[in-house]
Design a protein around this motif. Sequence first.
Motif, PDB file in Angstrom:
ATOM      1  N   GLU A 183      29.974  40.768  46.647  1.00 18.00           N
ATOM      2  CA  GLU A 183      30.406  39.917  45.308  1.00 18.00           C
ATOM      3  C   GLU A 183      30.434  40.738  44.225  1.00 18.00           C
ATOM      4  O   GLU A 183      29.647  41.766  43.968  1.00 18.00           O
ATOM      5  N   LEU A 184      30.915  40.182  43.195  1.00 17.79           N
ATOM      6  CA  LEU A 184      30.834  40.722  41.963  1.00 17.79           C
ATOM      7  C   LEU A 184      29.560  40.734  41.072  1.00 17.79           C
ATOM      8  O   LEU A 184      28.894  39.532  41.171  1.00 17.79           O
ATOM      9  N   THR A 185      29.095  41.854  40.290  1.00 19.21           N
ATOM     10  CA  THR A 185      27.953  41.563  39.589  1.00 19.21           C
ATOM     11  C   THR A 185      28.295  40.781  38.354  1.00 19.21           C
ATOM     12  O   THR A 185      29.617  40.783  37.980  1.00 19.21           O
ATOM     13  N   SER A 186      27.469  40.511  37.652  1.00 18.55           N
ATOM     14  CA  SER A 186      28.046  39.545  36.441  1.00 18.55           C
ATOM     15  C   SER A 186      28.543  40.565  35.589  1.00 18.55           C
ATOM     16  O   SER A 186      29.477  40.035  34.758  1.00 18.55           O
ATOM     17  N   GLU A 187      28.406  41.680  35.274  1.00 16.70           N
ATOM     18  CA  GLU A 187      29.063  42.459  34.332  1.00 16.70           C
ATOM     19  C   GLU A 187      30.585  42.846  34.914  1.00 16.70           C
ATOM     20  O   GLU A 187      31.349  42.837  34.076  1.00 16.70           O
ATOM     21  N   GLU A 188      30.508  43.087  36.000  1.00 13.58           N
ATOM     22  CA  GLU A 188      31.890  43.331  36.693  1.00 13.58           C
ATOM     23  C   GLU A 188      32.675  42.029  36.470  1.00 13.58           C
ATOM     24  O   GLU A 188      33.819  42.140  36.278  1.00 13.58           O
ATOM     25  N   ARG A 189      32.056  40.901  36.967  1.00 12.37           N
ATOM     26  CA  ARG A 189      32.778  39.818  36.822  1.00 12.37           C
ATOM     27  C   ARG A 189      33.377  39.495  35.240  1.00 12.37           C
ATOM     28  O   ARG A 189      34.493  39.208  35.109  1.00 12.37           O
ATOM     29  N   GLU A 190      32.796  39.958  34.246  1.00  8.36           N
ATOM     30  CA  GLU A 190      33.314  39.907  32.779  1.00  8.36           C
ATOM     31  C   GLU A 190      34.533  40.776  32.926  1.00  8.36           C
ATOM     32  O   GLU A 190      35.408  40.569  31.930  1.00  8.36           O
ATOM     33  N   LYS A 191      34.425  42.193  32.776  1.00  8.33           N
ATOM     34  CA  LYS A 191      35.184  43.138  32.810  1.00  8.33           C
ATOM     35  C   LYS A 191      36.641  42.729  33.658  1.00  8.33           C
ATOM     36  O   LYS A 191      37.628  42.854  33.128  1.00  8.33           O
ATOM     37  N   THR A 192      36.313  42.558  34.806  1.00  9.91           N
ATOM     38  CA  THR A 192      37.550  42.138  35.552  1.00  9.91           C
ATOM     39  C   THR A 192      38.300  40.776  35.276  1.00  9.91           C
ATOM     40  O   THR A 192      39.351  40.920  35.056  1.00  9.91           O
ATOM     41  N   PHE A 193      37.358  39.940  34.531  1.00  8.35           N
ATOM     42  CA  PHE A 193      38.120  38.745  34.166  1.00  8.35           C
ATOM     43  C   PHE A 193      38.969  39.124  32.876  1.00  8.35           C
ATOM     44  O   PHE A 193      40.002  38.367  32.576  1.00  8.35           O
ATOM     45  N   ASP A 194      38.406  40.299  31.832  1.00  8.58           N
ATOM     46  CA  ASP A 194      39.233  40.548  30.794  1.00  8.58           C
ATOM     47  C   ASP A 194      40.549  40.800  31.186  1.00  8.58           C
ATOM     48  O   ASP A 194      41.537  40.704  30.652  1.00  8.58           O
ATOM     49  N   GLU A 195      40.666  41.699  32.332  1.00  7.48           N
ATOM     50  CA  GLU A 195      41.992  42.070  32.859  1.00  7.48           C
ATOM     51  C   GLU A 195      42.833  40.831  33.138  1.00  7.48           C
ATOM     52  O   GLU A 195      43.972  40.921  32.712  1.00  7.48           O
ATOM     53  N   ALA A 196      42.271  39.818  33.770  1.00  5.45           N
ATOM     54  CA  ALA A 196      43.260  38.773  34.215  1.00  5.45           C
ATOM     55  C   ALA A 196      43.571  37.963  32.943  1.00  5.45           C
ATOM     56  O   ALA A 196      44.792  37.620  32.900  1.00  5.45           O
ATOM     57  N   ILE A 197      42.761  37.915  32.159  1.00  5.84           N
ATOM     58  CA  ILE A 197      43.173  37.137  30.866  1.00  5.84           C
ATOM     59  C   ILE A 197      44.155  37.658  30.049  1.00  5.84           C
ATOM     60  O   ILE A 197      44.860  36.980  29.495  1.00  5.84           O
ATOM     61  N   THR A 198      44.010  38.965  29.946  1.00  8.20           N
ATOM     62  CA  THR A 198      44.985  39.922  28.942  1.00  8.20           C
ATOM     63  C   THR A 198      46.218  39.837  29.676  1.00  8.20           C
ATOM     64  O   THR A 198      47.309  39.701  29.194  1.00  8.20           O
ATOM     65  N   LEU A 199      46.387  39.962  30.925  1.00  8.84           N
ATOM     66  CA  LEU A 199      47.597  39.774  31.409  1.00  8.84           C
ATOM     67  C   LEU A 199      48.250  38.321  31.259  1.00  8.84           C
ATOM     68  O   LEU A 199      49.259  38.267  31.253  1.00  8.84           O
ATOM     69  N   ALA A 200      47.380  37.522  31.451  1.00  4.66           N
ATOM     70  CA  ALA A 200      48.032  35.945  31.108  1.00  4.66           C
ATOM     71  C   ALA A 200      48.494  35.823  29.831  1.00  4.66           C
ATOM     72  O   ALA A 200      49.492  35.604  29.363  1.00  4.66           O
TER      73      ALA A 200
END
Length: 231
Positions: free
Chosen positions: A209-226
């Motif tokens: 599972e992602l750690t909460s820190e990883e969740r935030e960072k990875t989510f940033d990649e998806a959001i800037t892609l969108a």
Amino acid sequence: MSVHINTKKENIAKTVIMPGDPLRVKYIAEKYLTNVSLVNKTRLCLAYTGLYKDRLVTVMASGMGMPSMAIYSYELFNEFDVDKIIRVGSCGSYYEEIRPRDIILVEKAFTLSNFAYQYDKENVNIIEGSSNLNKKIIDTAFKKKLDIRIGNINTSDLFYNKYENPKIRENFCLGVEMETFALFYIAKKSSKEASSILTVSDNLVTKEELTSEEREKTFDEAITLALDSIL
Ligand code: HPA
């Protein structure tokens, strides 16, 4: 103004970015948008409208599951004249090699639910996202040198379940989430566009599972892609 979205039509942009979680919506609005205002807080399903690099965009939560996604996407498309919705969410992965942090652009959403039959007496269980919008997302990912996977997803009615129906594998689903089929189906019935960009949050084989820190960072990649795909 609609039953579940309490704002004027002009307060909602033509393009909407849609995470499931209202706190993610707040995070995106505060981090990426300028001239931003909170335009809906009914049921705490927050929506903010603002500028992303001079482009007007609304970020609004879908809530969890197809019923909630169906309500908001229906009202956005049909009562607020929204043209495009991009879901930015998370999913569980069915394959060991599809790891947490990987990004999946959904080609087709498959569901075991009878959502389409209930909507319009249609026996539809698999549906494509917008090929036009997906092409823009793929081009943007390429320019950003961001590796993404493209494939099918299972949109489930259940987060907790014991039985894995073989039809899920037969339909080549890479992972599971709970909203994309409803979004794609409502978009199609409304003659509008929708895409879904999912970040793998957990691997159902390895239990990683992602750690909460990883969740935030990875989510940033998806959001800037969108966000960069709608410029
Ligand atoms: N199941 C359903 N939805 C999900 C999951 C899951 O394992 N992970 C993230 N969203």
